[in-house]
Write a protein that holds these residues in place. Structure first.
Motif, PDB file in Angstrom:
ATOM      1  N   GLN A  84     -20.754  -4.708   9.611  1.00 46.41           N
ATOM      2  CA  GLN A  84     -20.392  -5.459  10.813  1.00 46.41           C
ATOM      3  C   GLN A  84     -19.844  -6.846  10.488  1.00 46.41           C
ATOM      4  O   GLN A  84     -18.867  -7.287  11.083  1.00 46.41           O
ATOM      5  CB  GLN A  84     -21.596  -5.608  11.748  1.00 46.41           C
ATOM      6  N   TYR A 147     -19.779  -0.794  15.605  1.00 42.85           N
ATOM      7  CA  TYR A 147     -19.635  -2.035  16.361  1.00 42.85           C
ATOM      8  C   TYR A 147     -18.388  -2.768  15.904  1.00 42.85           C
ATOM      9  O   TYR A 147     -17.833  -2.484  14.851  1.00 42.85           O
ATOM     10  CB  TYR A 147     -20.870  -2.925  16.158  1.00 42.85           C
ATOM     11  N   ARG A 148     -17.964  -3.730  16.703  1.00 39.72           N
ATOM     12  CA  ARG A 148     -16.786  -4.507  16.329  1.00 39.72           C
ATOM     13  C   ARG A 148     -17.102  -5.349  15.095  1.00 39.72           C
ATOM     14  O   ARG A 148     -18.119  -6.024  15.034  1.00 39.72           O
ATOM     15  CB  ARG A 148     -16.365  -5.403  17.498  1.00 39.72           C
ATOM     16  N   ARG A 149     -16.212  -5.294  14.137  1.00 38.64           N
ATOM     17  CA  ARG A 149     -16.416  -5.991  12.872  1.00 38.64           C
ATOM     18  C   ARG A 149     -15.899  -7.428  12.939  1.00 38.64           C
ATOM     19  O   ARG A 149     -14.966  -7.722  13.682  1.00 38.64           O
ATOM     20  CB  ARG A 149     -15.694  -5.262  11.739  1.00 38.64           C
ATOM     21  N   LYS A 172      -8.700  -4.198  15.332  1.00 39.10           N
ATOM     22  CA  LYS A 172      -9.615  -4.784  16.322  1.00 39.10           C
ATOM     23  C   LYS A 172     -10.791  -5.491  15.672  1.00 39.10           C
ATOM     24  O   LYS A 172     -11.928  -5.411  16.123  1.00 39.10           O
ATOM     25  CB  LYS A 172     -10.090  -3.718  17.312  1.00 39.10           C
ATOM     26  N   ILE A 173     -10.482  -6.189  14.592  1.00 36.86           N
ATOM     27  CA  ILE A 173     -11.489  -6.954  13.867  1.00 36.86           C
ATOM     28  C   ILE A 173     -11.405  -8.416  14.306  1.00 36.86           C
ATOM     29  O   ILE A 173     -10.318  -8.979  14.436  1.00 36.86           O
ATOM     30  CB  ILE A 173     -11.263  -6.844  12.340  1.00 36.86           C
TER      31      ILE A 173
END
Length: 193
Positions: A84, A147-149, A172-173
């Motif tokens: 993450q 999850y978003r990193r 989308k990091i």
């Protein structure tokens, strides 16, 4: 007596300053305060003509050369979720090869979940190619995160480049940067090694 010993030491160590002189005197069983050694060296005319300077450390900060992201981590380096939170930094180190000093550059990506280096690249120069090679591997290895990193770095020139920013956005990091100005700021990654 101490002055005579200092003169003898100076013949063996032609450019010893007061700090080495204090240590060399200790080796001969003479314990003297460094201020007294300085005074005696001045009195005896034992001047240092060559100075050892620490070599300048690599600093990737070149000012604002592209996009500077906000600091999203705010020193919250812990996470219970693998892949993450990832941090990176370019680090210069030295080694000697057949008496010649070399300065390679290490570009690791570290998972803050367990402080594991998930990818890295070593190069002879601090290049964008080396950073993105390690980045590409880090992107692939962390793609399993549910999850978003967040990828966290300093504000080095390479991390501000359009291509670097685009690669993170396309996955989308969240990009996060901490402020470093005119000094080499080390991320949590460097301290954990």
């Amino acid at each position: 007596m101490i002055e005579q010993v200092m003169l003898e030491i100076r013949q063996e160590h032609t450019n010893a300053g007061y700090r080495p002189m204090v240590e060399l005197l200790k080796q001969r069983g003479i314990y003297v305060n460094h201020k007294k050694v300085q005074r005696l060296m001045k009195k005896l005319g034992l001047r240092v003509t060559t100075f050892w300077h620490k070599s300048r450390k690599y600093n990737s900060y070149k000012g604002k050369v592209g996009t500077v992201a906000k600091n999203k981590l705010h020193r919250r380096f812990n996470t219970s979720i693998p892949h993450q939170k990832i941090t990176t930094d370019t680090t210069e180190f030295k080694y000697y090869d057949k008496g010649v000093q070399k300065k390679p550059y290490l570009n690791p990506y570290l998972d803050l979940f367990n402080n594991e280096v998930i990818s890295y690249e070593i190069s002879k120069q601090p290049t964008y190619q080396a950073i993105t090679t390690a980045l590409q591997e880090a992107l692939e290895l962390t793609s399993d995160c549910l999850y978003r990193r967040t990828f966290h770095s300093d504000q080095g020139w390479a991390y501000q480049m359009k291509n670097y920013v685009f690669k993170l956005k396309s996955k989308k990091i969240i990009q996060s940067m901490f402020f470093c100005c005119h000094i080499k700021a080390h991320s949590i990654m460097v301290n954990s090694w």
